[in-house]
Design an enzyme around this catalytic site. Structure first.
Site, short mmCIF file in Angstrom:
data_model
loop_
_atom_site.label_atom_id
_atom_site.label_comp_id
_atom_site.label_asym_id
_atom_site.label_seq_id
_atom_site.Cartn_x
_atom_site.Cartn_y
_atom_site.Cartn_z
N ASP A 29 0.85 -1.19 0.00
CA ASP A 29 0.00 0.00 0.00
C ASP A 29 0.89 1.24 0.00
O ASP A 29 1.92 1.29 0.68
CB ASP A 29 -0.91 0.01 1.23
N ILE A 30 0.50 2.25 -0.78
CA ILE A 30 1.32 3.46 -0.93
C ILE A 30 1.31 4.32 0.35
O ILE A 30 2.24 5.10 0.57
CB ILE A 30 0.85 4.27 -2.16
N ASN A 86 -13.10 -2.97 2.36
CA ASN A 86 -14.06 -1.87 2.52
C ASN A 86 -15.02 -1.84 1.33
O ASN A 86 -14.59 -2.01 0.19
CB ASN A 86 -13.30 -0.54 2.58
N GLY A 92 -15.73 2.96 3.79
CA GLY A 92 -14.38 3.52 3.68
C GLY A 92 -13.68 3.22 2.38
O GLY A 92 -12.47 3.43 2.27
N GLN A 93 -14.43 2.74 1.37
CA GLN A 93 -13.79 2.42 0.09
C GLN A 93 -13.46 3.70 -0.69
O GLN A 93 -14.31 4.58 -0.83
CB GLN A 93 -14.71 1.52 -0.76
N HIS A 99 -10.31 -4.87 -3.27
CA HIS A 99 -8.98 -5.16 -2.75
C HIS A 99 -9.08 -5.57 -1.30
O HIS A 99 -9.92 -5.07 -0.55
CB HIS A 99 -8.06 -3.93 -2.88
N HIS A 101 -7.14 -5.51 2.17
CA HIS A 101 -6.03 -4.92 2.93
C HIS A 101 -5.50 -5.99 3.88
O HIS A 101 -6.28 -6.68 4.54
CB HIS A 101 -6.52 -3.78 3.83
#
Ligand code: 5GP
Ligand code: ZN
Length: 113
Positions: A29-30, A86, A92-93, A99, A101
């Site tokens: 994750d960035i 999410n 919270g998407q 995806h 997490h």
């Protein structure tokens, strides 16, 4: 298609890839929210969990199996980790390509905010 994660799948945007096969890709994750935070996505575009059908059972199973595999690879499996998906705004998407997490390397709190 103007989808960020499709661009990662296509190699148009670089990512630190941890695992990939014909169905799924795992990458860092960035903006990590834990010492270890990576995402697992299907190569095929699916916008939200609400769009899943019975035909997606195999790829969704592979997301979870890949999450566990990469968690072991990253050394967070034994201490423990959290898996979150999410869905839509209240969930919270922010990126509309499903995806998973995977967060680890610290103690998680419950319930999530
Ligand atoms: P969501 O909020 O949709 O559940 O999660 C989207 C996740 O994608 C966030 O954790 C965010 O940091 C991550 N993200 C957003 N843009 C990029 C990007 O360009 N590259 C990577 N590797 N992760 C991204
Ligand atoms: Zn996509």
């Amino acid at each position: 298609m103007d989808c960020l994660f499709c661009k990662i799948v296509n190699g148009d945007i670089p990512a630190h890839v941890l695992f990939e096969d014909g169905d799924v890709i795992a990458f860092e994750d960035i903006m990590p929210q834990a010492p270890s935070h990576f995402l697992v996505i299907p190569r095929r575009h699916i916008s939200t969990l609400n769009d899943l059908t019975d035909a997606d059972a195999n790829v969704v199973g592979k997301l979870q199996i890949t999450a566990a595999k990469v968690a072991k690879q990253k050394g967070i499996a034994d201490s423990g980790y959290r898996v979150v998906m999410n869905c839509n705004e209240a969930g919270g998407q922010t990126v509309y390509h499903i995806h998973m997490h995977v967060l680890g390397g610290r103690a998680m709190t419950w319930p999530p905010g």
